[in-house]
Design an enzyme around this catalytic site. Structure first.
Site, PDB file in Angstrom:
ATOM      1  N   ILE A 477      41.083  30.040  46.356  1.00 34.07           N
ATOM      2  CA  ILE A 477      39.614  30.020  46.177  1.00 34.07           C
ATOM      3  C   ILE A 477      39.103  28.577  46.101  1.00 34.07           C
ATOM      4  O   ILE A 477      38.168  28.195  46.801  1.00 34.07           O
ATOM      5  CB  ILE A 477      39.205  30.806  44.911  1.00 34.07           C
ATOM      6  CG1 ILE A 477      39.610  32.267  45.066  1.00 34.07           C
ATOM      7  CG2 ILE A 477      37.709  30.683  44.658  1.00 34.07           C
ATOM      8  CD1 ILE A 477      39.396  33.112  43.834  1.00 34.07           C
ATOM      9  N   LYS A 509      48.678  20.237  37.369  1.00 30.81           N
ATOM     10  CA  LYS A 509      49.636  19.125  37.312  1.00 30.81           C
ATOM     11  C   LYS A 509      48.968  17.762  37.464  1.00 30.81           C
ATOM     12  O   LYS A 509      49.275  16.813  36.780  1.00 30.81           O
ATOM     13  CB  LYS A 509      50.672  19.278  38.433  1.00 30.81           C
ATOM     14  CG  LYS A 509      51.570  20.484  38.241  1.00 30.81           C
ATOM     15  CD  LYS A 509      52.662  20.504  39.302  1.00 30.81           C
ATOM     16  CE  LYS A 509      53.412  21.814  39.250  1.00 30.81           C
ATOM     17  NZ  LYS A 509      52.661  22.931  39.860  1.00 30.81           N
ATOM     18  N   THR A 557      40.379  29.160  38.349  1.00 30.21           N
ATOM     19  CA  THR A 557      41.706  29.600  37.933  1.00 30.21           C
ATOM     20  C   THR A 557      41.564  30.986  37.308  1.00 30.21           C
ATOM     21  O   THR A 557      40.469  31.528  37.212  1.00 30.21           O
ATOM     22  CB  THR A 557      42.282  28.685  36.830  1.00 30.21           C
ATOM     23  OG1 THR A 557      41.541  28.908  35.625  1.00 30.21           O
ATOM     24  CG2 THR A 557      42.165  27.229  37.223  1.00 30.21           C
ATOM     25  N   LYS A 581      37.487  35.864  35.186  1.00 27.03           N
ATOM     26  CA  LYS A 581      36.874  36.954  34.407  1.00 27.03           C
ATOM     27  C   LYS A 581      37.157  36.882  32.922  1.00 27.03           C
ATOM     28  O   LYS A 581      36.548  37.585  32.142  1.00 27.03           O
ATOM     29  CB  LYS A 581      37.477  38.299  34.862  1.00 27.03           C
ATOM     30  CG  LYS A 581      37.123  38.738  36.225  1.00 27.03           C
ATOM     31  CD  LYS A 581      37.740  40.084  36.509  1.00 27.03           C
ATOM     32  CE  LYS A 581      39.089  39.990  37.173  1.00 27.03           C
ATOM     33  NZ  LYS A 581      39.165  39.267  38.421  1.00 27.03           N
ATOM     34  N   VAL A 611      32.862  40.015  39.385  1.00 26.34           N
ATOM     35  CA  VAL A 611      32.899  41.412  39.836  1.00 26.34           C
ATOM     36  C   VAL A 611      32.523  41.455  41.309  1.00 26.34           C
ATOM     37  O   VAL A 611      31.458  40.966  41.694  1.00 26.34           O
ATOM     38  CB  VAL A 611      31.891  42.283  39.032  1.00 26.34           C
ATOM     39  CG1 VAL A 611      31.967  43.735  39.471  1.00 26.34           C
ATOM     40  CG2 VAL A 611      32.150  42.172  37.538  1.00 26.34           C
ATOM     41  N   ALA A 613      33.694  39.890  43.960  1.00 29.83           N
ATOM     42  CA  ALA A 613      33.708  38.615  44.695  1.00 29.83           C
ATOM     43  C   ALA A 613      32.293  38.149  45.018  1.00 29.83           C
ATOM     44  O   ALA A 613      31.476  37.983  44.118  1.00 29.83           O
ATOM     45  CB  ALA A 613      34.565  38.731  45.945  1.00 29.83           C
ATOM     46  N   LEU A 615      29.832  39.750  46.410  1.00 29.57           N
ATOM     47  CA  LEU A 615      28.758  40.766  46.454  1.00 29.57           C
ATOM     48  C   LEU A 615      27.781  40.581  45.282  1.00 29.57           C
ATOM     49  O   LEU A 615      28.205  40.276  44.172  1.00 29.57           O
ATOM     50  CB  LEU A 615      29.363  42.172  46.354  1.00 29.57           C
ATOM     51  CG  LEU A 615      30.237  42.638  47.505  1.00 29.57           C
ATOM     52  CD1 LEU A 615      30.776  44.031  47.198  1.00 29.57           C
ATOM     53  CD2 LEU A 615      29.446  42.659  48.802  1.00 29.57           C
ATOM     54  N   ASP A 680      42.482  44.961  35.852  1.00 32.59           N
ATOM     55  CA  ASP A 680      41.477  44.137  36.502  1.00 32.59           C
ATOM     56  C   ASP A 680      40.148  44.897  36.595  1.00 32.59           C
ATOM     57  O   ASP A 680      39.079  44.366  36.306  1.00 32.59           O
ATOM     58  CB  ASP A 680      42.053  43.808  37.895  1.00 32.59           C
ATOM     59  CG  ASP A 680      41.210  42.839  38.641  1.00 32.59           C
ATOM     60  OD1 ASP A 680      40.942  41.774  38.069  1.00 32.59           O
ATOM     61  OD2 ASP A 680      40.809  43.155  39.782  1.00 32.59           O
ATOM     62  N   LYS A 684      36.396  44.281  34.798  1.00 34.40           N
ATOM     63  CA  LYS A 684      35.144  44.188  35.568  1.00 34.40           C
ATOM     64  C   LYS A 684      34.083  45.146  35.033  1.00 34.40           C
ATOM     65  O   LYS A 684      32.932  44.756  34.838  1.00 34.40           O
ATOM     66  CB  LYS A 684      35.422  44.473  37.040  1.00 34.40           C
ATOM     67  CG  LYS A 684      36.151  43.320  37.723  1.00 34.40           C
ATOM     68  CD  LYS A 684      36.532  43.685  39.137  1.00 34.40           C
ATOM     69  CE  LYS A 684      37.306  42.556  39.792  1.00 34.40           C
ATOM     70  NZ  LYS A 684      37.923  42.965  41.044  1.00 34.40           N
TER      71      LYS A 684
END
Ligand code: ADP
Ligand code: ASP
Ligand code: MG
Length: 829
Positions: A477, A509, A557, A581, A611, A613, A615, A680, A684
């Site tokens: 992402i 890192k 992340t 999230k 929630v 992506a 949309l 997941d 959401k």
């Protein structure tokens, strides 16, 4: 007559002497009538002050410094001239240095440096540079003569900052110039003398003033200040990268600008020119073709209300507090008279209307003395407790917004405070002159750069706004986001007038920073080869220290550790945009707190991509609620992975094969058990429920898993697939059962009556979730308004690209919260 003045940098090196010389020559060619004022070479005045101080404390190293000063001047004349001019030059320089050395020796012996001796020592800077310029011009066959301005500019005995006697100065100047009417007079800047012919100086930066005094005395046509910038700029170019040159200012605006720190012109310069209506041009020796700034009576008649934002970096404020001062006349006048008597320059004054306290600002070097003066002047009042306290506040700066048109433009103050507030900048004191030519503010020095830059953006650069991004996470992402920013960079500037700069990038890192914006073409190389070791605390500290305008922390992340920093980040007036999230689906108190802080601080906390992506699910829900609708039910297929699995699970295919296929296509988490557990989805729908206003926790969600526990208790992924195979039959049965009833299997999250369930269900053809493809997400909102047919949002709801596009859209959406401007130079150009 034009008076042209060259500043320190304009004669700061051999090359620069030549540039200034070329300007003089071109004026001769154009047959202009002019005289020249020359400053000391760049840094020479400072060095003279240093050597004098060193001598006074018997630090013999001053001798070395003087030697190098002398060599510096000799080198210039040796390279500029030849023959008799060079000889004369060397003799002149030698003679001056002999005098200087013996003076310094005197200081060394008596171990004392009086202001009187200091002025005399400093005078060598201008005397040397203007002599060199004279000889150089003579060598170039220009008929000119050196004028030591101590013989014409007469002052009182305030050494270091002498007051000019204009009447006498005018007479003497006129007389001398009439004697040299056939020659170009080259004058020393900065220096003058008392009635008794003792050397004085006109205050640091005073060569500009010399030019104005001479112009006044001769009723010159104009004054030209040749320096190292194109003119007076909207702000100090060393602090504001986007500062630009102002074409024209009124005398008053220029005076205010210079008084509040625009070093480009020394404040007293304006008055003599103003009184005789002599226009002042600020021109750039290094870019002579640039138009420069014109300062005159008329100024710029365009509507732009604010002309500049100058600042004074270091000030101290003194507060005189006491309830006994209320209604007692004369306190303020005694206070400021006692300071004026000791030559203390008060930069800003505010008095609360209750008269309970008087606050004023001075330069830090005057602070202690000011405090002592007040203690002495008001000893009696202090002993009677009429005045309770006189205290200092340090490490402060002043910034001012300047413009004669401010008084005719409503809303300037509003915008000022709105901008500062949004950027978390606390205003310690305010002063607005009744003339409304300036509003000055005292702020913490730490905030200065951010304050000027954000105000500069608000008042001048409405045509381009900047968002400064600090990215964490460069997985799929994050990487995709950086690519989109890079691709859209130019386009956004042109179309949206928005500059998106990435200031920091980190994975777990390494980290890289560039305060001017990381070159996105090479970010991978840079992080590979030129990075620092990562530390979350360091990253956040740095982000705060940069103190940039419109900062945004973008968390790409899925780290829980990072989420614990969110409160601190928002509290530091930094917006957060994230697909992570975990912040919104952990403890309700955290969710609530983050929203409260962002509201309080006026920064954004945006998480549309939590929630579905890219949309618009959360936004749609928020819009429904804001517009007064009532949510009755929310149903959704909220996992792209599970959507894909059930959309492709057909008769004849084993469920375990479909799961494997999804994994191979990169549609699952690295461990597909994570998706199949349904957690997941739980997170959401929990977030959606919180948006509706329910205080629910994760344990309130009723989750009916797709598979039994033994599938998830497997030691590794392969073992999971083996176990899963054992359940293929059961899954197929579920599928066939549904098919028999002309239904399809769907893993649905539902919120209704404050209850959340997440389970595998059968839906018939009338259900909006019946027809679904690929890894699409779908959410249906049944509300009071949408009660017959629900409002449905459907589309690709997973994948790095759509998620990063969602994050990108939220970054751009930030700009809509920026203040809209009415007037800009750009609009009027
Ligand atoms: P000179 O030696 O020619 O007299 P100064 O150093 O005194 O030059 O003044 C020019 C400098 O003033 C510029 O180099 C710039 O850094 C600084 N400066 C501060 N504020 C402004 C401003 N608002 N506009 C232009 N220059 C400014
Ligand atoms: N040389 C003096 C100074 O440095 C005056 C000037 O440059 O204007 O302050
Ligand atoms: Mg100057």
């Amino acid at each position: 007559m034009i008076v042209i003045k060259f500043g320190g940098t304009s004669v700061g090196s051999l090359e620069n002497f030549r540039k200034s010389g070329a300007i003089i020559e071109s004026y001769v060619k154009k047959k202009k009538k002019f005289c020249v004022v020359v400053s000391a070479m760049h840094q020479v005045t400072n060095k003279l002050i240093t050597v004098a101080n060193k001598a006074s404390i018997q630090d013999a190293s001053y001798l070395e410094d003087v030697k190098s000063l002398k060599e510096g001047h000799l080198k210039i004349i040796q390279n500029l001239t030849k023959g008799k001019w060079l000889e004369e030059g060397i003799t002149t320089i030698e003679k001056h240095f002999q005098e200087l050395e013996s003076l310094l020796n005197g200081v060394f012996l008596v171990k004392e440096l009086s202001p009187r001796s200091s002025d005399l020592i400093q005078s060598f800077g201008e005397r040397l540079s203007s002599n060199i310029m004279t000889l150089y011009m003579r060598y170039k066959k220009i008929s000119c003569i050196y004028l030591d301005t101590r013989s014409v500019i007469k002052t009182d005995g305030t050494f270091g900052n002498a007051k000019v006697n204009f009447r006498k100065t005018e007479l003497l100047t006129k007389k001398i110039f009439s004697q040299y009417s056939d020659k170009i007079v080259i004058c020393s800047g900065y220096i003058a003398s008392t009635e008794n012919d003792e050397t004085t100086t006109l205050g640091r930066g005073g060569s500009d003033y010399t030019a104005s005094i001479i112009a006044y005395s001769l009723r010159a046509k104009s004054i030209e200040i040749w320096t190292d910038v194109d003119g007076v700029m909207t702000a100090d170019p060393r602090k504001v990268k986007d500062a630009y040159t102002l074409p024209r200012l009124t005398y008053i605006e220029a005076m205010e600008m210079s008084h509040f720190g625009a070093k480009v012109i020394y404040p007293p310069t304006i008055q003599p020119a103003f009184s005789k209506n002599i226009p002042i041009w600020i021109k750039n020796t290094f870019n002579p073709d640039a138009k420069g700034t014109l300062i005159d009576k008329k100024g710029d008649s365009r509507k732009l209300p604010v002309k500049g934002i100058p600042c004074i970096e270091d000030i101290t404020i003194l507060n005189v507090v006491g309830s006994g001062m209320i209604g007692v006349p004369g306190i303020a006048s005694r206070l400021f008279r006692s300071l004026a008597d000791r030559n203390i320059n008060v930069i800003l004054i505010t008095q609360s209307s209750s008269e309970h306290s008087i606050t004023f600002a001075v330069t830090p070097k005057d602070a202690k003395l000011s405090q002592e003066i007040i203690h002495k002047e008001f000893a009696q009042e202090i002993s009677h407790k009429t005045i309770e306290d006189v205290y200092r506040e340090e490490n402060l700066s002043i910034l001012a917004i300047i413009g004669e048109n401010m008084k005719n433009t409503p809303g300037v103050t509003g915008r000022l405070f709105q901008t500062l507030g949004r950027n978390g900048i606390n205003v310690i004191a305010i002063a607005q002159g009744s003339s409304e030519y300036n509003i000055s503010l005292v702020i913490n020095k730490h905030h200065l750069t951010k304050a000027i830059n954000s105000l500069h953006e608000a008042f001048f650069l409405s045509h381009i706004k900047t968002i400064n991004i600090f990215l964490v996470g460069i997985g799929l992402i994050g990487t995709s986001l950086l690519q989109q920013i890079q691709e859209q960079y130019e386009h956004l500037i042109v179309r949206n007038k928005l500059k998106i700069r990435v200031i920091g990038i980190t994975n777990s890192k390494k980290m890289i920073f560039d305060i001017d914006g990381i070159e996105l073409k090479n970010w991978k190389d840079t992080i590979e080869n030129n990075s620092e070791e990562y530390g979350m605390d360091t990253y956040i500290t740095r982000m705060k220290e940069y103190n940039l305008t419109n900062p945004v922390f973008v968390d790409c992340t899925s780290s829980l550790e990072l989420v614990h920093h969110y409160e601190d980040i928002l509290s530091s007036n930094i917006s957060i945009i994230t697909p992570n999230k975990l912040a919104n689906s952990s403890d309700y108190t955290l969710y609530e707190n983050l929203h409260k802080i962002s509201l309080k601080k006026g920064v954004k906390f945006l998480y549309e991509t939590n929630v579905g992506a890219g949309l618009p699910i959360i936004r749609t829900l928020q819009d429904l609620i804001y517009s007064g609708d009532e949510i009755i039910k929310i149903e959704g297929i909220l996992s792209g992975t599970l959507s894909y699995i059930f959309n492709n699970f057909k008769k004849g295919t084993a469920f375990s094969d479909i799961v494997r296929e999804a994994q191979e296509k990169g549609l699952t988490e690295p461990d597909p058990r994570e998706d199949l557990k349904g957690m997941d989805v739980v997170r959401k729908i929990l977030i959606l429920s919180r948006e509706v206003g329910y205080k629910l926790e994760i344990q309130d969600v009723i989750l009916k898993p797709i598979l039994p526990e033994e599938c998830f208790n497997t030691p590794n992924i392969e073992a999971f697939y083996q176990e899963l195979k054992k359940h293929d039959r059961i899954m197929e049965n579920k599928l066939l059962l549904a098919r028999d009833k002309r239904k399809k299997l769907r893993f649905i999250a539902k919120l209704e009556k404050k209850k959340i369930t997440v389970s595998l269900q059968n839906v018939n053809i009338k259900h909006p979730f019946y027809n679904l493809f690929g890894s699409d997400n779908i959410v249906s909102f049944t509300t009071k308004r949408y009660s017959q047919r629900p409002l449905v949002v459907k589309g690709p709801g997973a994948g790095a690209e759509v998620t990063s596009a969602g994050v990108f859209a939220e970054i751009i959406s930030l700009s809509s919260s920026f203040i809209q401007d009415n007037y800009t130079y750009e609009d009027e150009k």
